[in-house]
Write an enzyme that holds these catalytic residues in place. Structure first.
Site, short mmCIF file in Angstrom:
data_model
loop_
_atom_site.label_atom_id
_atom_site.label_comp_id
_atom_site.label_asym_id
_atom_site.label_seq_id
_atom_site.Cartn_x
_atom_site.Cartn_y
_atom_site.Cartn_z
N SER A 126 0.78 -1.23 0.00
CA SER A 126 0.00 0.00 0.00
C SER A 126 0.82 1.29 0.00
CB SER A 126 -0.95 0.01 1.20
OG SER A 126 -2.07 -0.80 0.94
N PHE A 185 -13.59 -12.66 -4.61
CA PHE A 185 -12.26 -12.27 -5.07
C PHE A 185 -11.22 -13.31 -4.64
CE2 PHE A 185 -8.21 -10.24 -3.86
CZ PHE A 185 -7.75 -9.90 -5.12
N TYR A 221 -10.77 2.28 5.33
CA TYR A 221 -9.66 1.99 4.43
C TYR A 221 -10.11 0.95 3.41
CZ TYR A 221 -4.85 1.23 2.96
OH TYR A 221 -3.69 1.14 2.22
N SER A 222 -10.04 1.30 2.13
CA SER A 222 -10.54 0.41 1.09
C SER A 222 -9.63 0.45 -0.12
CB SER A 222 -11.96 0.83 0.67
OG SER A 222 -12.40 0.09 -0.45
N ASN A 223 -9.10 -0.70 -0.51
CA ASN A 223 -8.25 -0.78 -1.69
C ASN A 223 -8.99 -0.42 -2.96
OD1 ASN A 223 -5.55 -1.90 -0.72
ND2 ASN A 223 -7.02 -3.25 0.28
N GLY A 360 2.59 -0.95 4.24
CA GLY A 360 2.07 -1.80 3.17
C GLY A 360 2.11 -3.26 3.57
#
Length: 404
Positions: A126, A185, A221-223, A360
């Site tokens: 990240s 996913f 928090y979202s990718n 990350g």
């Protein structure tokens, strides 16, 4: 394999760690790069501009620091952390302006027992997000996008895109579901590790789930946000994101050992990354195609490059004052020690003062890169174990810098 990977946060920000409030004073220029001693792993070395001593600013309370002695202490702390956490290996870089150290401990390849080197390449998860946010702010400075633009002005097909702003994507206040939390996913990614993912596919997975909250009504928090950010960058610039990244950041900043995996040709030298299953290391370096992380987490880099990048960003060399002010406008984000999130940046307090940067986590790897501006102290740690705690090692190295 799936049981190992399912436990890791991947490129979901392992603790969203970052360095600190860009206030009044600017950081010192990055000193000359240190070079590794010898040809094997282990200790790198430290350089100074003053015959082995240098003022360490806030980190040393204004005292003179013996760079050679500091090098030995930092290496000892890194060695101890690798042993304590039972890591395959870790690489680290510390910069105090006039003092600059790089070190490594452990192995880059456990099976072949190849020693880790300070300049080895790691997946950094990240931390990719700070690079993407920097690109967005560069385009904002040129008038190609506004932080208040609706996402739908640049990208179609995003749920609620008419109500979500570019700013809310970059600071995780959009409310969009994180696709990495989807069982669909994981099932697809783990059953076919070589599958290449289109960004739109990842957005569609997120769109199949309800949002966490209405845009602007919270922090999550979202990718997914940074997959969408990549699409916005391409739409606003008219360029592929890999080319945009190289032309705007990597080449101008001299980051010769950094690339966005899957978007451009890979550089040789990526270390092996590992998970743990039943107490044994499992090689997860290629557990999934890098496109599964994309603009949310597919960057590969080194400790030197990341240290240089954060000092240049927060020192105003890559962004103007207005853009840097936007980047460091914090929303409340209580994630572990993190107290605020800006645009691709986290903020937390530490014994070195306020720190700004990012953490990350991705298959096989964890990473942390912080800059304590008031102390002029930069610390980057890269670990080749997905359940390793790079942030904890940053704290260990920070303790070495504290002069009683």
């Amino acid at each position: 394999m799936s049981r190992v990977l399912r436990r890791t946060a991947w490129f979901a920000c392992a603790g969203v760690v970052l360095l600190a409030g860009c206030g009044g004073s600017s950081p010192a220029p990055l000193p000359a790069e240190a070079s590794s001693n010898g040809e094997g792993g282990g200790s790198g070395g430290i350089e100074s501009g003053d015959a082995g001593t240098a003022g360490a600013g806030g980190a040393g309370g204004g005292a003179s620091v013996d760079c050679d002695a500091l090098s030995a202490e930092l290496q000892a702390a890194l060695d101890a952390a690798v042993e304590d956490q039972r890591l395959p290996g870790a690489a680290a870089a510390v910069s105090l302006g006039a003092c600059s150290w790089r070190g490594a401990s452990g192995v880059a390849d456990a099976a072949a027992e190849v020693p880790l080197r300070p300049d080895d390449l790691f997946r950094v998860g990240s931390i990719t997000k700070t690079f993407m946010a920097t690109l967005a702010l560069m385009l904002r400075a040129e008038g190609r996008l506004s932080l208040d633009d609706a996402v739908s002005e640049h990208v179609e097909g995003v749920p609620g895109g008419d109500e979500i702003s570019v700013r809310q994507v970059l600071n995780h206040t959009s409310g969009l579901y994180d696709f990495t939390q989807s069982d669909a996913f994981w099932s697809a990614a783990l059953s076919d590790p070589e599958r290449a993912w289109a960004p739109r596919e990842l957005v569609e997975i997120a769109a199949s789930q309800p949002p966490y909250f209405e845009p602007g009504e919270g922090f999550a928090y979202s990718n997914t946000n940074y997959i969408i950010a990549g699409l916005i960058l391409e739409a606003a610039s008219g360029e592929p994101v890999g080319e945009l990244l190289r032309a705007r950041i990597l080449e101008p900043a001299g980051l010769a050992h950094t690339y966005l995996d899957g978007a451009e040709a890979a550089l040789p030298g990526l270390v092996h990354g590992y998970g743990v299953d039943r107490g044994k290391l499992v090689d997860t370096t290629s557990a999934a195609d890098p496109s599964a992380a994309g603009t949310a987490g597919a960057l590969v880099s080194t400790t030197d490059d990341l240290t240089r990048f954060y000092r240049k960003v927060l020192g105003g060399e890559l962004l103007g004052p207005a853009e840097l002010a936007e980047m460091t406008t914090w929303v409340d984000a209580r994630l572990g020690e993190v107290t605020g999130y800006g645009l691709g940046l986290s903020r937390r307090e530490s014994r070195l003062g306020a720190q700004v940067g990012h953490d990350g986590g991705i298959w096989g790897f964890t990473s942390s890169s912080y800059y304590a501006i008031d102390s002029d102290a930069s610390i980057t740690v890269l670990v080749n174990l997905e359940v390793g705690d790079a942030g904890r090692i940053v704290d260990d190295l920070s303790d070495v810098l504290i002069v009683p």
